[in-house]
Design a protein around this motif. Structure first.
Motif, mmCIF file in Angstrom:
data_model
loop_
_atom_site.group_PDB
_atom_site.id
_atom_site.type_symbol
_atom_site.label_atom_id
_atom_site.label_comp_id
_atom_site.label_asym_id
_atom_site.label_seq_id
_atom_site.Cartn_x
_atom_site.Cartn_y
_atom_site.Cartn_z
ATOM 1 N N SER A 256 0.835 -1.198 0.000
ATOM 2 C CA SER A 256 0.000 0.000 0.000
ATOM 3 C C SER A 256 0.875 1.255 0.000
ATOM 4 O O SER A 256 2.008 1.241 0.498
ATOM 5 N N ARG A 257 0.334 2.334 -0.519
ATOM 6 C CA ARG A 257 1.067 3.598 -0.537
ATOM 7 C C ARG A 257 1.274 4.141 0.880
ATOM 8 O O ARG A 257 2.270 4.832 1.150
ATOM 9 N N PHE A 258 0.360 3.823 1.768
ATOM 10 C CA PHE A 258 0.503 4.296 3.141
ATOM 11 C C PHE A 258 1.809 3.776 3.754
ATOM 12 O O PHE A 258 2.503 4.504 4.467
ATOM 13 N N THR A 259 2.147 2.535 3.466
ATOM 14 C CA THR A 259 3.392 1.954 3.971
ATOM 15 C C THR A 259 4.593 2.731 3.454
ATOM 16 O O THR A 259 5.558 2.968 4.187
ATOM 17 N N PHE A 477 8.959 -1.705 -1.265
ATOM 18 C CA PHE A 477 8.884 -0.433 -1.972
ATOM 19 C C PHE A 477 8.719 -0.595 -3.471
ATOM 20 O O PHE A 477 9.155 0.237 -4.262
ATOM 21 N N GLU A 478 8.078 -1.687 -3.852
ATOM 22 C CA GLU A 478 7.774 -1.868 -5.261
ATOM 23 C C GLU A 478 6.955 -0.702 -5.819
ATOM 24 O O GLU A 478 7.140 -0.276 -6.960
ATOM 25 N N ILE A 479 6.050 -0.177 -5.011
ATOM 26 C CA ILE A 479 5.196 0.918 -5.476
ATOM 27 C C ILE A 479 6.035 2.159 -5.770
ATOM 28 O O ILE A 479 5.869 2.800 -6.815
ATOM 29 N N TRP A 480 6.934 2.514 -4.841
ATOM 30 C CA TRP A 480 7.792 3.685 -5.050
ATOM 31 C C TRP A 480 8.657 3.491 -6.291
ATOM 32 O O TRP A 480 8.830 4.418 -7.094
ATOM 33 N N MET A 494 -0.594 6.936 -10.147
ATOM 34 C CA MET A 494 -1.748 6.667 -9.282
ATOM 35 C C MET A 494 -2.729 5.816 -10.070
ATOM 36 O O MET A 494 -3.481 6.303 -10.922
ATOM 37 N N ARG A 495 -2.740 4.520 -9.800
ATOM 38 C CA ARG A 495 -3.427 3.568 -10.654
ATOM 39 C C ARG A 495 -4.849 3.222 -10.191
ATOM 40 O O ARG A 495 -5.543 2.457 -10.850
ATOM 41 N N LYS A 496 -5.266 3.766 -9.049
ATOM 42 C CA LYS A 496 -6.599 3.445 -8.530
ATOM 43 C C LYS A 496 -7.500 4.684 -8.569
ATOM 44 O O LYS A 496 -7.017 5.813 -8.741
ATOM 45 N N LYS A 497 -8.773 4.462 -8.354
ATOM 46 C CA LYS A 497 -9.741 5.554 -8.364
ATOM 47 C C LYS A 497 -9.993 6.036 -6.942
ATOM 48 O O LYS A 497 -10.437 5.264 -6.087
ATOM 49 N N GLY A 498 -9.704 7.305 -6.705
ATOM 50 C CA GLY A 498 -9.983 7.874 -5.398
ATOM 51 C C GLY A 498 -8.758 7.919 -4.504
ATOM 52 O O GLY A 498 -7.896 7.035 -4.544
ATOM 53 N N LEU A 499 -8.680 8.949 -3.660
ATOM 54 C CA LEU A 499 -7.538 9.141 -2.776
ATOM 55 C C LEU A 499 -7.382 8.011 -1.777
ATOM 56 O O LEU A 499 -6.277 7.485 -1.566
ATOM 57 N N LEU A 500 -8.464 7.607 -1.125
ATOM 58 C CA LEU A 500 -8.373 6.562 -0.106
ATOM 59 C C LEU A 500 -7.954 5.229 -0.702
ATOM 60 O O LEU A 500 -7.153 4.484 -0.102
ATOM 61 N N ALA A 501 -8.479 4.900 -1.880
ATOM 62 C CA ALA A 501 -8.092 3.651 -2.545
ATOM 63 C C ALA A 501 -6.610 3.677 -2.883
ATOM 64 O O ALA A 501 -5.893 2.694 -2.664
ATOM 65 N N ASN A 502 -6.126 4.782 -3.418
ATOM 66 C CA ASN A 502 -4.711 4.895 -3.761
ATOM 67 C C ASN A 502 -3.817 4.837 -2.532
ATOM 68 O O ASN A 502 -2.689 4.337 -2.607
ATOM 69 N N LEU A 503 -4.321 5.314 -1.413
ATOM 70 C CA LEU A 503 -3.490 5.365 -0.213
ATOM 71 C C LEU A 503 -3.475 4.057 0.566
ATOM 72 O O LEU A 503 -2.417 3.618 1.042
#
Length: 515
Positions: A256-259, A477-480, A494-503
């Motif tokens: 997750s991006r939060f991580t 850190f695959e996402i980064w 940013m591959r998802k819809k919405g801020l919370l989903a992306n985070l």
């Protein structure tokens, strides 16, 4: 216009991905593999091997797992069938030359000594320069030289060149009266032949990573306490009994991006750096909870297996292991079918292993070295040029821009040498990035800028992995990393819809399907 010829060395997952995306951009790829089938390390492996992470995180972005595979952790048989289906679906097999051992590659073009840009021009296909790929057909013995415009090395780092410990003279394998093999030899054996090799024998397995664990379990299942299998290893690393510690979907947290916000990252802005510092107590608390859960669910203390390092370091270094069916393993330890022996230094005597710390001698009929592979040496030796070989081996970690391009080696890319929690995940995005580069969708920065960026990633890996930074593991850190590739390609990361989903939602390969 004549299609550019791309030589791809290796028909594992990385080689198949490279072939697929080169074809999609109109290039003419030719794949060389010395084996007789696709799949790389998945083609032939230990009987009980399974996927180590849930399958949604290890799948091709545009080719999901079939519904017939219901297990969250597919077997080796299911895994190789999935890879074969991918190759068939995208018609990749006609481009693969099996039984083709690449003996060496040589560059015919200008020197890179005075270049300011990769290839001298910053272009993947400069006016001058070709690679000569020398290939031996292992069935006929005939060697042929292929002249190509670009080379992609997809040989991986967990195969082919075994890493064997060195012993003092008179205390090595030359004095051992039993049989000694590397885990690769054992993994590539027919399953019945492998079982026959260990049956009724006192086996010592050197190394307690994934391969060492799997081999020891197979030996214990075959021989039981009558002929115990002893694991000799240096230090403990963290193991998980499941991917839901404390009910938390661990994979969702890792991907997750939060991580990513919780940790410092190479190339991050001041604001992101400040945020990572402020959130560091939360990061510390989470990983301590995971450690506590591992101690509660596995009898690590009982068997003196509690690691001395934190679980975050093991995760960042690629040393965290998922242990399926842990009760079977610890039951075998309890009953004596598996014995654990820690040792920083050991030698060989004629009847087995001698532990230097206390002079304990462990008798063995068979020693299996699950001691990994020397991936750097494998890459280095493929070059005829000692200069290119030096570029590869001049530091413990092979420094590659975007983990794919060496700034001083022309018209060549390396796929799959740096790894992540899901190697397929990182390799596919990297292959998409490389295909876009070859197509001319973007250009690389100057050599100095690339080397500066490589230096920042080196520093990050040293801080996160310590002495294991040479493994070039991307950790959680695959996402980064994928964000950097997306930005290069001009794609919204940013591959998802919405801020919370992306985070907060886990990013899986499917999120990158339409790049």
């Amino acid at each position: 216009m004549e299609k550019k010829q791309i030589a791809i060395i290796g028909a594992g997952v990385g080689g198949l991905l490279a072939c697929k995306y080169c074809l999609s951009k109109g290039f003419n790829p030719i794949v060389f593999d010395f084996g007789s089938e696709i799949g790389g390390v998945w083609a032939r492996t230990i009987k009980t091997t399974r996927l180590q992470i849930p399958k949604p995180m290890y799948q091709f972005s545009d080719f999901p797992w079939p519904e017939s595979v219901t297990d969250e952790f597919p077997t080796q048989h299911e895994m190789i069938n999935y890879i074969r289906s991918y190759a068939t679906h995208f018609n990749l097999t006609p481009h693969i030359n099996f039984h083709s051992l690449v003996k060496g590659i040589s560059y015919d073009g200008p020197s890179s000594d005075r270049w300011s840009f990769w290839n001298g021009t910053g272009e993947p296909f400069p006016p001058e320069g070709k690679w000569n790929v020398r290939v031996e057909n292992t069935q006929t013995g005939i060697t042929q030289v292929y002249t190509v415009d670009f080379v992609i090395l997809c040989v991986g780092r967990f195969k082919d060149v075994p890493n064997m410990p060195k012993f003092p003279a008179g205390k090595g394998l030359e004095v051992f009266r039993g049989k000694a093999v590397h885990s690769q030899t054992f993994a590539e054996m027919d399953h019945d032949a492998a079982a026959k090799l260990v049956k009724g024998k006192k086996v010592v397995v050197v190394g307690f990573g994934k391969s060492g664990l799997d081999i020891a379990r197979e030996c214990a299942a075959i021989n039981g306490p009558e002929h115990p299998c002893t694991i000799v290893y240096r230090r403990d690393h963290w193991k998980l009994a499941n991917w839901f510690p404390l009910g938390i979907p661990f994979v969702n947290f890792l991907f997750s991006r939060f991580t990513v916000l919780l940790v410092h990252k190479p190339g991050e802005s001041f604001l992101l750096s400040l945020l990572a510092t402020l959130l560091s107590p939360l990061r510390w608390g989470f990983w301590k909870l995971v450690e506590s859960h591992a101690k509660m669910t596995l009898p690590l203390s009982k068997f003196n297996m509690v690691p001395q390092t934190g679980i975050l370091k093991d995760t960042s270094s690629g040393l965290l292991a998922y242990m399926p069916d842990p009760d079977d393993f610890f039951d075998a330890v309890k009953k004596g079918g598996i014995k654990l022996q820690k040792s920083l230094n050991f030698t060989i005597f004629e009847k087995g292993i001698s532990i230097e710390e206390d002079n304990t001698q462990i008798e063995a009929d068979l020693v299996i070295f699950a001691t990994g592979f020397n991936g750097v040496e494998k890459i280095k030796n493929i070059f005829d040029s000692p200069i290119f070989g030096h570029f590869i081996a001049d530091s413990p970690r092979v420094g590659l821009y975007r983990e794919a391009i060496h700034p001083r080696i022309p018209q060549l890319a390396i796929i799959g040498f740096s790894d992540g929690i899901s190697s397929l995940y990182t390799s596919e995005t990297r292959c998409k990035w490389l295909a876009a580069l070859l197509e001319g969708a973007f250009k690389l920065p100057s050599i100095n800028e690339m080397q500066k960026d490589i230096g920042s990633w080196d520093e990050y890996m040293k801080q996160s992995s310590g002495e294991y930074h040479y493994r070039s593991f991307l950790g959680a850190f695959e996402i980064w990393y994928n964000d950097q590739l997306c930005k290069d390609m001009g794609v919204n990361p940013m591959r998802k819809k919405g801020l919370l989903a992306n985070l907060f939602e886990a990013y899986s390969p499917i999120d990158y399907a339409h790049i």
